[in-house]
Design a protein around this motif. Sequence first.
Motif, PDB file in Angstrom:
ATOM      1  N   LYS A   1       0.829  -1.200   0.000  1.00 23.37           N
ATOM      2  CA  LYS A   1       0.000   0.000   0.000  1.00 23.37           C
ATOM      3  C   LYS A   1       0.864   1.251   0.000  1.00 23.37           C
ATOM      4  N   LEU A   2       1.944   1.251   0.765  1.00 25.41           N
ATOM      5  CA  LEU A   2       2.832   2.413   0.797  1.00 25.41           C
ATOM      6  C   LEU A   2       3.397   2.694  -0.585  1.00 25.41           C
ATOM      7  N   ARG A   3       3.780   1.659  -1.301  1.00 30.12           N
ATOM      8  CA  ARG A   3       4.328   1.854  -2.645  1.00 30.12           C
ATOM      9  C   ARG A   3       3.267   2.395  -3.606  1.00 30.12           C
ATOM     10  N   VAL A   4       2.035   1.959  -3.435  1.00 25.69           N
ATOM     11  CA  VAL A   4       0.955   2.490  -4.271  1.00 25.69           C
ATOM     12  C   VAL A   4       0.746   3.976  -3.979  1.00 25.69           C
ATOM     13  N   LEU A   5       0.724   4.336  -2.707  1.00 27.09           N
ATOM     14  CA  LEU A   5       0.519   5.738  -2.332  1.00 27.09           C
ATOM     15  C   LEU A   5       1.692   6.610  -2.776  1.00 27.09           C
ATOM     16  N   VAL A   6       2.900   6.080  -2.680  1.00 32.23           N
ATOM     17  CA  VAL A   6       4.071   6.825  -3.148  1.00 32.23           C
ATOM     18  C   VAL A   6       3.978   7.066  -4.649  1.00 32.23           C
ATOM     19  N   ALA A   7       3.558   6.055  -5.402  1.00 28.37           N
ATOM     20  CA  ALA A   7       3.426   6.218  -6.853  1.00 28.37           C
ATOM     21  C   ALA A   7       2.364   7.255  -7.196  1.00 28.37           C
ATOM     22  N   GLN A   8       1.242   7.240  -6.462  1.00 32.58           N
ATOM     23  CA  GLN A   8       0.188   8.229  -6.702  1.00 32.58           C
ATOM     24  C   GLN A   8       0.685   9.641  -6.396  1.00 32.58           C
ATOM     25  N   THR A   9       1.411   9.785  -5.302  1.00 33.49           N
ATOM     26  CA  THR A   9       1.917  11.104  -4.927  1.00 33.49           C
ATOM     27  C   THR A   9       2.997  11.572  -5.894  1.00 33.49           C
ATOM     28  N   LYS A  10       3.804  10.654  -6.361  1.00 36.25           N
ATOM     29  CA  LYS A  10       4.866  11.017  -7.301  1.00 36.25           C
ATOM     30  C   LYS A  10       4.277  11.507  -8.622  1.00 36.25           C
ATOM     31  N   ALA A  11       3.119  10.988  -8.997  1.00 37.58           N
ATOM     32  CA  ALA A  11       2.471  11.470 -10.214  1.00 37.58           C
ATOM     33  C   ALA A  11       1.995  12.908 -10.055  1.00 37.58           C
ATOM     34  N   GLU A  12       1.678  13.296  -8.817  1.00 36.23           N
ATOM     35  CA  GLU A  12       1.238  14.663  -8.554  1.00 36.23           C
ATOM     36  C   GLU A  12       2.402  15.628  -8.395  1.00 36.23           C
ATOM     37  N   VAL A  13       3.509  15.138  -7.855  1.00 37.01           N
ATOM     38  CA  VAL A  13       4.694  15.982  -7.636  1.00 37.01           C
ATOM     39  C   VAL A  13       5.877  15.301  -8.329  1.00 37.01           C
ATOM     40  N   PRO A  14       6.026  15.476  -9.640  1.00 33.44           N
ATOM     41  CA  PRO A  14       7.102  14.790 -10.377  1.00 33.44           C
ATOM     42  C   PRO A  14       8.450  15.478 -10.168  1.00 33.44           C
ATOM     43  N   GLY A  15       9.488  14.842 -10.713  1.00 36.30           N
ATOM     44  CA  GLY A  15      10.820  15.429 -10.664  1.00 36.30           C
ATOM     45  C   GLY A  15      11.556  15.194  -9.371  1.00 36.30           C
ATOM     46  N   LEU A  16      11.167  14.140  -8.622  1.00 36.70           N
ATOM     47  CA  LEU A  16      11.805  13.825  -7.343  1.00 36.70           C
ATOM     48  C   LEU A  16      12.369  12.411  -7.370  1.00 36.70           C
ATOM     49  N   ASN A  17      13.392  12.198  -6.562  1.00 39.56           N
ATOM     50  CA  ASN A  17      13.890  10.840  -6.319  1.00 39.56           C
ATOM     51  C   ASN A  17      13.209  10.320  -5.058  1.00 39.56           C
ATOM     52  N   VAL A  18      12.397   9.280  -5.205  1.00 46.30           N
ATOM     53  CA  VAL A  18      11.601   8.773  -4.089  1.00 46.30           C
ATOM     54  C   VAL A  18      11.830   7.272  -3.953  1.00 46.30           C
ATOM     55  N   GLY A  19      11.943   6.821  -2.724  1.00 45.86           N
ATOM     56  CA  GLY A  19      12.074   5.393  -2.457  1.00 45.86           C
ATOM     57  C   GLY A  19      11.512   5.064  -1.092  1.00 45.86           C
ATOM     58  N   VAL A  20      11.282   3.781  -0.842  1.00 50.04           N
ATOM     59  CA  VAL A  20      10.783   3.327   0.462  1.00 50.04           C
ATOM     60  C   VAL A  20      11.801   2.368   1.052  1.00 50.04           C
ATOM     61  N   THR A  21      11.905   2.372   2.366  1.00 48.22           N
ATOM     62  CA  THR A  21      12.847   1.497   3.047  1.00 48.22           C
ATOM     63  C   THR A  21      12.282   1.161   4.425  1.00 48.22           C
ATOM     64  N   GLY A  22      13.077   0.494   5.239  1.00 43.12           N
ATOM     65  CA  GLY A  22      12.630   0.006   6.534  1.00 43.12           C
ATOM     66  C   GLY A  22      12.721  -1.512   6.579  1.00 43.12           C
ATOM     67  N   GLU A  23      12.778  -2.066   7.770  1.00 38.88           N
ATOM     68  CA  GLU A  23      12.937  -3.514   7.901  1.00 38.88           C
ATOM     69  C   GLU A  23      11.792  -4.296   7.269  1.00 38.88           C
ATOM     70  N   PRO A  24      10.511  -3.897   7.430  1.00 39.18           N
ATOM     71  CA  PRO A  24       9.445  -4.633   6.741  1.00 39.18           C
ATOM     72  C   PRO A  24       9.604  -4.620   5.229  1.00 39.18           C
ATOM     73  N   VAL A  25      10.102  -3.504   4.677  1.00 41.82           N
ATOM     74  CA  VAL A  25      10.311  -3.427   3.228  1.00 41.82           C
ATOM     75  C   VAL A  25      11.408  -4.384   2.798  1.00 41.82           C
TER      76      VAL A  25
END
Length: 413
Positions: free
Chosen positions: A255-279
């Motif tokens: 779900k976090l990756r889906v939300l990140v992708a949706q937000t990235k479509a609204e605010v392009p031009g950024l380097n975005v990634g997810v991390t953490g032990e569960p990831v």
Amino acid sequence: MQSSTDSTAVRVLRWLSNAVYHYPRLFFYPQLILFLVSIFITVVKPRLEFDTSRDNLVGADKAYHKNYLRYKKEFIAQDELVAVVESEDMEKNRQFVERLGTRLETETNIFTDVIYNNDVIMLGKKALLFFPEKDLKELLQTLRDYHPFIQNFSRATNLNSLFRLVNQQFRTAKREENAENESTVKALPALERIITHSADSLQRPGNPPSPGLTALFNAGKEAEQQIYLTFADGRIYIVTARPRNDDLNDQAVEKLRVLVAQTKAEVPGLNVGVTGEPVLEFDEMAQSQRDTTLASIVSLVLVALIFIYGYSETGRPIKATICLLVGLAYTLAFTTLTVGHLNILTITFVPMLIGLAIDFGVHLITRYEEELRRGRPEQQALDKAIIYTGQGIFTGAFTTAGGVPAPRTFTRS
């Protein structure tokens, strides 16, 4: 011909040989049904799960691990999920974390403890008690300076009403120096910043976030970095959240990756990634699943091709390979019913089982082909293959099963 000196194993195998030869459908169709049932159990219900937790890779009898599990039970807190955004534009970074944080806060059934800024509201009604006295005095003076402005424009509910109030303020302002006019003049830079943010939001899809305190008070770059979770002089912003419980770890990562992708479509031009032990645990298992699936397919194809090449025919080698697939389905269904899951280590056993189990088909078919070449009829050739080679096959199967402690391997250590 049956001899009175035959062992029990020989008599059982001879009976099996005769039954297979005379009643092949009684063996084929039940196996087909059992194969389909095994596929249903493994894939649909109850379904074989994949355990991504590293805690289950550590011996349950270890004292330090027992203490750690008791600690997690006493102080309930899941490992954090972290979204990291990087760019040279601090306003873009702020836009991203505000939008993503708002989205995460709405997913209350999956996420908890969402943090993307140091909002004092999180500290409750007594938040001001945590501020130094000097900061409180400065805040009080700023509020006094802006009080007429805030009082006048707090009635605005949208941008149109704000413009109407501003125009009204300009039209009705008296040509004299007074506190209200001074407050309005001081507020002009703030209004300009609000309009700038509004114009920028019109170019982006989605719901725009609040302009923030910096737009109102022009607090500066350092204040912005204190308000949000930033690193590298404001070049990196982060958003953190926790799954509600361990069972939601995988769902939370997806779900976090889906939300990140949706937000990235609204605010392009950024380097975005997810991390953490569960990831990391989720990605490790996903990569292990992909690699194991590929290795299993390659192993199966290679085994079948070598089998076909060695016997210079396709009929019996392909049938033996199909029997191997049936056996794998039984194994996975048994694992699903008895254990219920695989971990990052035990998932690699599938390609190993392919290499081990195909030997039984090779031995049986080789003996059967050998007896046919000697001129024996099919029933007698099958009888010889099952009785004499079958004893070795069953012995090898049981010793292999004993040498690979599957129940111990599949379960939590």
